[in-house]
Design a protein around this motif. Structure first.
Motif, PDB file in Angstrom:
ATOM      1  N   SER A  39       0.819  -1.214   0.000  1.00 54.35           N
ATOM      2  CA  SER A  39       0.000   0.000   0.000  1.00 54.35           C
ATOM      3  C   SER A  39       0.850   1.260   0.000  1.00 54.35           C
ATOM      4  O   SER A  39       1.985   1.270   0.489  1.00 54.35           O
ATOM      5  CB  SER A  39      -0.917   0.013   1.225  1.00 54.35           C
ATOM      6  OG  SER A  39      -0.158   0.086   2.412  1.00 54.35           O
ATOM      7  N   LEU A  40       0.281   2.334  -0.527  1.00 54.44           N
ATOM      8  CA  LEU A  40       0.967   3.624  -0.525  1.00 54.44           C
ATOM      9  C   LEU A  40       1.239   4.100   0.894  1.00 54.44           C
ATOM     10  O   LEU A  40       2.242   4.775   1.155  1.00 54.44           O
ATOM     11  CB  LEU A  40       0.134   4.661  -1.273  1.00 54.44           C
ATOM     12  CG  LEU A  40       0.067   4.501  -2.804  1.00 54.44           C
ATOM     13  CD1 LEU A  40      -0.882   5.532  -3.396  1.00 54.44           C
ATOM     14  CD2 LEU A  40       1.459   4.645  -3.411  1.00 54.44           C
ATOM     15  N   SER A  41       0.372   3.717   1.823  1.00 55.30           N
ATOM     16  CA  SER A  41       0.566   4.138   3.216  1.00 55.30           C
ATOM     17  C   SER A  41       1.812   3.509   3.828  1.00 55.30           C
ATOM     18  O   SER A  41       2.340   4.006   4.828  1.00 55.30           O
ATOM     19  CB  SER A  41      -0.664   3.760   4.050  1.00 55.30           C
ATOM     20  OG  SER A  41      -0.830   2.360   4.102  1.00 55.30           O
ATOM     21  N   SER A  42       2.292   2.420   3.214  1.00 58.76           N
ATOM     22  CA  SER A  42       3.501   1.765   3.717  1.00 58.76           C
ATOM     23  C   SER A  42       4.777   2.327   3.105  1.00 58.76           C
ATOM     24  O   SER A  42       5.876   1.987   3.553  1.00 58.76           O
ATOM     25  CB  SER A  42       3.433   0.261   3.434  1.00 58.76           C
ATOM     26  OG  SER A  42       2.443  -0.358   4.229  1.00 58.76           O
ATOM     27  N   THR A  43       4.642   3.188   2.093  1.00 63.67           N
ATOM     28  CA  THR A  43       5.821   3.712   1.406  1.00 63.67           C
ATOM     29  C   THR A  43       6.804   4.403   2.352  1.00 63.67           C
ATOM     30  O   THR A  43       8.008   4.115   2.321  1.00 63.67           O
ATOM     31  CB  THR A  43       5.410   4.659   0.269  1.00 63.67           C
ATOM     32  OG1 THR A  43       4.593   3.942  -0.667  1.00 63.67           O
ATOM     33  CG2 THR A  43       6.632   5.206  -0.455  1.00 63.67           C
ATOM     34  N   PRO A  44       6.356   5.322   3.213  1.00 63.49           N
ATOM     35  CA  PRO A  44       7.331   5.950   4.129  1.00 63.49           C
ATOM     36  C   PRO A  44       7.948   4.957   5.100  1.00 63.49           C
ATOM     37  O   PRO A  44       9.124   5.095   5.472  1.00 63.49           O
ATOM     38  CB  PRO A  44       6.503   7.018   4.859  1.00 63.49           C
ATOM     39  CG  PRO A  44       5.084   6.625   4.669  1.00 63.49           C
ATOM     40  CD  PRO A  44       5.020   5.935   3.351  1.00 63.49           C
ATOM     41  N   HIS A  45       7.200   3.940   5.501  1.00 66.02           N
ATOM     42  CA  HIS A  45       7.744   2.921   6.397  1.00 66.02           C
ATOM     43  C   HIS A  45       8.828   2.119   5.677  1.00 66.02           C
ATOM     44  O   HIS A  45       9.866   1.784   6.262  1.00 66.02           O
ATOM     45  CB  HIS A  45       6.631   1.990   6.874  1.00 66.02           C
ATOM     46  CG  HIS A  45       5.563   2.663   7.665  1.00 66.02           C
ATOM     47  ND1 HIS A  45       5.702   2.972   9.005  1.00 66.02           N
ATOM     48  CD2 HIS A  45       4.325   3.109   7.311  1.00 66.02           C
ATOM     49  CE1 HIS A  45       4.611   3.565   9.444  1.00 66.02           C
ATOM     50  NE2 HIS A  45       3.754   3.669   8.437  1.00 66.02           N
ATOM     51  N   ALA A  46       8.583   1.811   4.406  1.00 70.91           N
ATOM     52  CA  ALA A  46       9.568   1.072   3.613  1.00 70.91           C
ATOM     53  C   ALA A  46      10.849   1.879   3.437  1.00 70.91           C
ATOM     54  O   ALA A  46      11.960   1.362   3.580  1.00 70.91           O
ATOM     55  CB  ALA A  46       8.974   0.705   2.252  1.00 70.91           C
ATOM     56  N   ALA A  47      10.686   3.169   3.118  1.00 73.18           N
ATOM     57  CA  ALA A  47      11.859   4.031   2.927  1.00 73.18           C
ATOM     58  C   ALA A  47      12.669   4.153   4.210  1.00 73.18           C
ATOM     59  O   ALA A  47      13.911   4.112   4.195  1.00 73.18           O
ATOM     60  CB  ALA A  47      11.416   5.413   2.455  1.00 73.18           C
ATOM     61  N   ALA A  48      11.981   4.269   5.330  1.00 74.90           N
ATOM     62  CA  ALA A  48      12.673   4.375   6.617  1.00 74.90           C
ATOM     63  C   ALA A  48      13.427   3.092   6.943  1.00 74.90           C
ATOM     64  O   ALA A  48      14.541   3.126   7.487  1.00 74.90           O
ATOM     65  CB  ALA A  48      11.665   4.689   7.721  1.00 74.90           C
ATOM     66  N   LEU A  49      12.844   1.955   6.587  1.00 69.52           N
ATOM     67  CA  LEU A  49      13.499   0.683   6.869  1.00 69.52           C
ATOM     68  C   LEU A  49      14.752   0.500   6.007  1.00 69.52           C
ATOM     69  O   LEU A  49      15.776  -0.008   6.486  1.00 69.52           O
ATOM     70  CB  LEU A  49      12.524  -0.472   6.646  1.00 69.52           C
ATOM     71  CG  LEU A  49      13.030  -1.878   6.965  1.00 69.52           C
ATOM     72  CD1 LEU A  49      13.586  -1.964   8.388  1.00 69.52           C
ATOM     73  CD2 LEU A  49      11.914  -2.898   6.765  1.00 69.52           C
ATOM     74  N   VAL A  50      14.691   0.926   4.750  1.00 69.51           N
ATOM     75  CA  VAL A  50      15.879   0.870   3.889  1.00 69.51           C
ATOM     76  C   VAL A  50      17.013   1.683   4.509  1.00 69.51           C
ATOM     77  O   VAL A  50      18.165   1.236   4.554  1.00 69.51           O
ATOM     78  CB  VAL A  50      15.554   1.382   2.467  1.00 69.51           C
ATOM     79  CG1 VAL A  50      16.833   1.598   1.664  1.00 69.51           C
ATOM     80  CG2 VAL A  50      14.640   0.406   1.743  1.00 69.51           C
ATOM     81  N   LYS A  51      16.700   2.870   4.997  1.00 69.39           N
ATOM     82  CA  LYS A  51      17.719   3.718   5.640  1.00 69.39           C
ATOM     83  C   LYS A  51      18.267   3.064   6.906  1.00 69.39           C
ATOM     84  O   LYS A  51      19.472   3.130   7.191  1.00 69.39           O
ATOM     85  CB  LYS A  51      17.124   5.084   5.973  1.00 69.39           C
ATOM     86  CG  LYS A  51      16.843   5.953   4.759  1.00 69.39           C
ATOM     87  CD  LYS A  51      16.295   7.308   5.178  1.00 69.39           C
ATOM     88  CE  LYS A  51      16.032   8.192   3.966  1.00 69.39           C
ATOM     89  NZ  LYS A  51      15.465   9.514   4.354  1.00 69.39           N
ATOM     90  N   GLU A  52      17.399   2.425   7.663  1.00 68.41           N
ATOM     91  CA  GLU A  52      17.830   1.790   8.908  1.00 68.41           C
ATOM     92  C   GLU A  52      18.784   0.631   8.626  1.00 68.41           C
ATOM     93  O   GLU A  52      19.791   0.463   9.325  1.00 68.41           O
ATOM     94  CB  GLU A  52      16.612   1.296   9.689  1.00 68.41           C
ATOM     95  CG  GLU A  52      16.917   0.901  11.117  1.00 68.41           C
ATOM     96  CD  GLU A  52      15.672   0.698  11.962  1.00 68.41           C
ATOM     97  OE1 GLU A  52      15.810   0.228  13.111  1.00 68.41           O
ATOM     98  OE2 GLU A  52      14.557   0.983  11.479  1.00 68.41           O
ATOM     99  N   VAL A  53      18.472  -0.165   7.601  1.00 64.88           N
ATOM    100  CA  VAL A  53      19.359  -1.268   7.230  1.00 64.88           C
ATOM    101  C   VAL A  53      20.684  -0.726   6.697  1.00 64.88           C
ATOM    102  O   VAL A  53      21.756  -1.241   7.017  1.00 64.88           O
ATOM    103  CB  VAL A  53      18.690  -2.185   6.195  1.00 64.88           C
ATOM    104  CG1 VAL A  53      19.676  -3.217   5.662  1.00 64.88           C
ATOM    105  CG2 VAL A  53      17.484  -2.896   6.802  1.00 64.88           C
ATOM    106  N   SER A  54      20.615   0.325   5.899  1.00 58.57           N
ATOM    107  CA  SER A  54      21.832   0.936   5.356  1.00 58.57           C
ATOM    108  C   SER A  54      22.732   1.449   6.477  1.00 58.57           C
ATOM    109  O   SER A  54      23.963   1.353   6.399  1.00 58.57           O
ATOM    110  CB  SER A  54      21.481   2.080   4.407  1.00 58.57           C
ATOM    111  OG  SER A  54      20.772   1.596   3.285  1.00 58.57           O
ATOM    112  N   ALA A  55      22.128   1.979   7.527  1.00 60.34           N
ATOM    113  CA  ALA A  55      22.903   2.488   8.658  1.00 60.34           C
ATOM    114  C   ALA A  55      23.649   1.369   9.384  1.00 60.34           C
ATOM    115  O   ALA A  55      24.650   1.615  10.061  1.00 60.34           O
ATOM    116  CB  ALA A  55      21.980   3.206   9.635  1.00 60.34           C
TER     117      ALA A  55
END
Length: 257
Positions: A39-55
């Motif tokens: 869902s589009l509502s999950s898009t910011p959650h997905a982006a935040a998780l990518v950043k968290e894994v990258s960190a």
């Protein structure tokens, strides 16, 4: 780190249990964790998780895909292989799922049945089929079931049927894929876990579960994402090489099976 250089796919990974699994795999060194969201509502959650894994020093790739779309499994696998320039895959966690409307037998509709079965059963079958075409020797497949598969809870007919099917598929695939690929296939059967999906399960079901939670032997509470993710992590590691076709009940003792 136990999963160094492993390539993993987690369906439904942007929130809830899936998010916990993505982080658990990444923290153990999985080189690539691709995860899906719908869902589009999950898009910011997905982006935040990518950043968290990258960190953490590792790579993650978010893929928007609707599990009800029959083209989704091949799309997810193809995008994962392409995004990270790999030819094989090591880990699949079939986590994406939907709950039912919490309806009694006489109120079940064909639409509810189709939605739940398409996501919780059909998508798991074809996602696994697409994954296996590229599985590395010694791969791991973990399916997410539910205590509802065994609990006989009123209003949960369709959801219960879908998760019981997942447990049956787990045993079949353990037999089919073991010798051929050196793969293990297991399921994790969580009790109530405090996620968005849990809270949206319907008032009747939620009240019943809260009463049950108070009696849970391990602790009088619902489970957490990490309670389940740590078990999934073990089943993805080499340490679990002698466990296959099994269903691990992560319910704090709510149900002894």
């Amino acid at each position: 780190m136990s999963l160094t250089n492993k390539v993993a796919i987690v369906t439904g990974g942007a929130r809830g249990i899936g998010r916990g699994i993505v982080l658990a795999l990444a923290k153990e060194g999985a080189k690539v964790v691709a995860f899906t969201y719908v869902s589009l509502s999950s898009t910011p959650h997905a982006a935040a998780l990518v950043k968290e894994v990258s960190a953490l020093g590792f790579s993650a790739h978010a893929i928007q895909a609707d599990c009800r779309d029959l083209s989704a499994p091949n799309h997810i696998v193809t995008e994962t292989l392409s995004a990270f320039s790999v030819s094989t895959l090591d880990i699949l966690v079939n986590n994406a799922g939907v709950g039912s409307a919490g309806t009694l037998l006489g109120e079940i509709t064909a639409e509810e049945f189709a939605t739940v079965m398409d996501v919780n059963v059909r998508a798991v079958i074809f996602m696994t089929q697409a994954f296996v075409r590229h599985i590395a020797r010694g791969g791991r497949i973990v399916n997410l079931s539910s205590v509802s598969a065994r609990g006989g809870y009123a209003t949960q007919s369709v959801y219960t049927a879908s998760k019981a099917a997942v447990e049956g598929l787990t045993r079949v695939w353990a037999t089919e894929l073991g010798h051929k690929y050196g793969a293990t296939v297991n399921a994790v059967n969580p009790g109530p876990v405090d996620t968005d999906m849990y809270r949206a399960a319907g008032k009747v079901h939620l009240i019943r579960m809260e009463e049950q939670n108070k009696k849970t032997p391990a602790a009088p509470r619902a489970g957490s994402e990490n309670d389940v993710a740590d078990i999934v992590l073990f089943l993805c590691e080499e340490r679990s090489r002698w466990v296959t076709g099994d269903v691990v009940c992560a319910n704090g003792g709510m149900m002894f099976v």
